[in-house]
Design a protein around this motif. Structure first.
Motif, PDB file in Angstrom:
ATOM      1  N   CYS A 139       0.865  -1.180   0.000  1.00 10.57           N
ATOM      2  CA  CYS A 139       0.000   0.000   0.000  1.00 10.57           C
ATOM      3  C   CYS A 139       0.901   1.230   0.000  1.00 10.57           C
ATOM      4  CB  CYS A 139      -0.910  -0.018   1.215  1.00 10.57           C
ATOM      5  SG  CYS A 139      -2.166   1.266   1.179  1.00 10.57           S
ATOM      6  N   VAL A 140       0.877   1.962  -1.115  1.00  9.34           N
ATOM      7  CA  VAL A 140       1.712   3.152  -1.269  1.00  9.34           C
ATOM      8  C   VAL A 140       0.845   4.374  -1.001  1.00  9.34           C
ATOM      9  CG1 VAL A 140       3.202   4.448  -2.826  1.00  9.34           C
ATOM     10  CG2 VAL A 140       3.085   1.945  -3.014  1.00  9.34           C
ATOM     11  N   ALA A 141       1.174   5.108   0.034  1.00  6.22           N
ATOM     12  CA  ALA A 141       0.424   6.313   0.397  1.00  6.22           C
ATOM     13  C   ALA A 141       0.559   7.364  -0.704  1.00  6.22           C
ATOM     14  CB  ALA A 141       0.952   6.870   1.714  1.00  6.22           C
ATOM     15  N   PRO A 142      -0.458   8.217  -0.846  1.00  2.00           N
ATOM     16  CA  PRO A 142      -0.395   9.256  -1.887  1.00  2.00           C
ATOM     17  C   PRO A 142       0.904  10.058  -1.878  1.00  2.00           C
ATOM     18  CG  PRO A 142      -2.589   9.193  -0.954  1.00  2.00           C
ATOM     19  CD  PRO A 142      -1.743   8.259  -0.123  1.00  2.00           C
ATOM     20  N   ALA A 143       1.403  10.403  -0.722  1.00  2.00           N
ATOM     21  CA  ALA A 143       2.631  11.195  -0.635  1.00  2.00           C
ATOM     22  C   ALA A 143       3.860  10.438  -1.147  1.00  2.00           C
ATOM     23  CB  ALA A 143       2.874  11.641   0.805  1.00  2.00           C
ATOM     24  N   ASP A 144       3.796   9.099  -1.156  1.00  2.00           N
ATOM     25  CA  ASP A 144       4.928   8.272  -1.577  1.00  2.00           C
ATOM     26  C   ASP A 144       4.856   7.833  -3.039  1.00  2.00           C
ATOM     27  OD1 ASP A 144       6.092   8.373   0.957  1.00  2.00           O
ATOM     28  OD2 ASP A 144       4.972   6.607   1.646  1.00  2.00           O
ATOM     29  N   VAL A 145       3.774   8.161  -3.728  1.00  2.00           N
ATOM     30  CA  VAL A 145       3.616   7.702  -5.108  1.00  2.00           C
ATOM     31  C   VAL A 145       4.732   8.215  -6.030  1.00  2.00           C
ATOM     32  CG1 VAL A 145       2.103   7.683  -7.146  1.00  2.00           C
ATOM     33  CG2 VAL A 145       1.151   7.223  -4.871  1.00  2.00           C
ATOM     34  N   PRO A 146       5.173   9.476  -5.936  1.00  2.00           N
ATOM     35  CA  PRO A 146       6.285   9.892  -6.811  1.00  2.00           C
ATOM     36  C   PRO A 146       7.547   9.042  -6.619  1.00  2.00           C
ATOM     37  CG  PRO A 146       5.183  11.816  -5.930  1.00  2.00           C
ATOM     38  CD  PRO A 146       4.625  10.620  -5.188  1.00  2.00           C
ATOM     39  N   GLU A 147       7.868   8.712  -5.377  1.00  2.00           N
ATOM     40  CA  GLU A 147       9.027   7.850  -5.110  1.00  2.00           C
ATOM     41  C   GLU A 147       8.777   6.438  -5.633  1.00  2.00           C
ATOM     42  OE1 GLU A 147      11.761   6.309  -1.367  1.00  2.00           O
ATOM     43  OE2 GLU A 147      10.254   7.846  -1.007  1.00  2.00           O
ATOM     44  N   PHE A 148       7.549   5.963  -5.514  1.00  2.00           N
ATOM     45  CA  PHE A 148       7.178   4.645  -6.037  1.00  2.00           C
ATOM     46  C   PHE A 148       7.358   4.611  -7.557  1.00  2.00           C
ATOM     47  CE2 PHE A 148       3.735   1.781  -7.627  1.00  2.00           C
ATOM     48  CZ  PHE A 148       4.269   0.580  -7.181  1.00  2.00           C
ATOM     49  N   ILE A 149       6.962   5.677  -8.227  1.00  2.78           N
ATOM     50  CA  ILE A 149       7.138   5.750  -9.684  1.00  2.78           C
ATOM     51  C   ILE A 149       8.617   5.655 -10.042  1.00  2.78           C
ATOM     52  CG2 ILE A 149       6.967   7.317 -11.672  1.00  2.78           C
ATOM     53  CD1 ILE A 149       4.207   8.177 -10.576  1.00  2.78           C
ATOM     54  N   GLN A 150       9.477   6.293  -9.274  1.00  4.97           N
ATOM     55  CA  GLN A 150      10.913   6.197  -9.520  1.00  4.97           C
ATOM     56  C   GLN A 150      11.393   4.752  -9.372  1.00  4.97           C
ATOM     57  OE1 GLN A 150      12.832   8.642 -10.862  1.00  4.97           O
ATOM     58  NE2 GLN A 150      10.801   9.570 -10.986  1.00  4.97           N
ATOM     59  N   GLU A 151      10.812   4.026  -8.412  1.00  7.15           N
ATOM     60  CA  GLU A 151      11.186   2.627  -8.239  1.00  7.15           C
ATOM     61  C   GLU A 151      10.705   1.795  -9.425  1.00  7.15           C
ATOM     62  OE1 GLU A 151      11.348   0.945  -4.257  1.00  7.15           O
ATOM     63  OE2 GLU A 151      10.075  -0.687  -4.998  1.00  7.15           O
TER      64      GLU A 151
END
Length: 125
Positions: free
Chosen positions: A61-73
């Motif tokens: 579960c990726v929190a909204p605030a972490d989505v940009p970092e998730f996209i980088q991953e």
């Protein structure tokens, strides 16, 4: 069973809402066995991934605030898809595995980009 990627938002009461997957998009994120053989594999961990390895144990579960970092991953894994596929213990030819993983990463990236547009998060389960 298959792993599914979903976009979610949270309302004022803290309840999660999962919008329908739009036409032209797919919610497929891999086979259930990929929790450990792909997303939680040592190869993915060695790349420095911190989100995907969580799937080895549970829902991601990726929190909204972490989505940009998730996209980088996701981009990181996309740029290393051949290495990830080569590290799998599977009778399927590596070229086929590369295509499968790349397709699922495209689906995950699409969901993450939709999440950004609506201020939501991403869940893979």
């Amino acid at each position: 069973m298959s792993l599914l990627v979903e976009v979610f938002t949270t309302d004022e009461s803290g309840n999660s809402r999962f919008p329908d997957v739009p036409d032209g998009s797919s919610d497929l994120a891999g086979f259930e066995s990929w929790r450990s053989t792909v997303w939680g594999s040592e190869r993915v961990r060695s790349l420095g991934a911190r989100f995907f390895p969580q799937l080895a144990g549970d829902t991601l579960c990726v929190a909204p605030a972490d989505v940009p970092e998730f996209i980088q991953e996701v981009f990181l894994l996309q740029s290393n898809v051949e290495s990830i596929a080569a590290g799998m213990d599977s009778p399927t030819p590596v070229t086929h595995r590369v295509g499968q993983i790349a397709d699922r990463l495209d689906n995950i990236l699409d969901a993450a980009q939709r999440a950004i547009q609506i201020g939501g998060g991403v869940q893979i389960s």
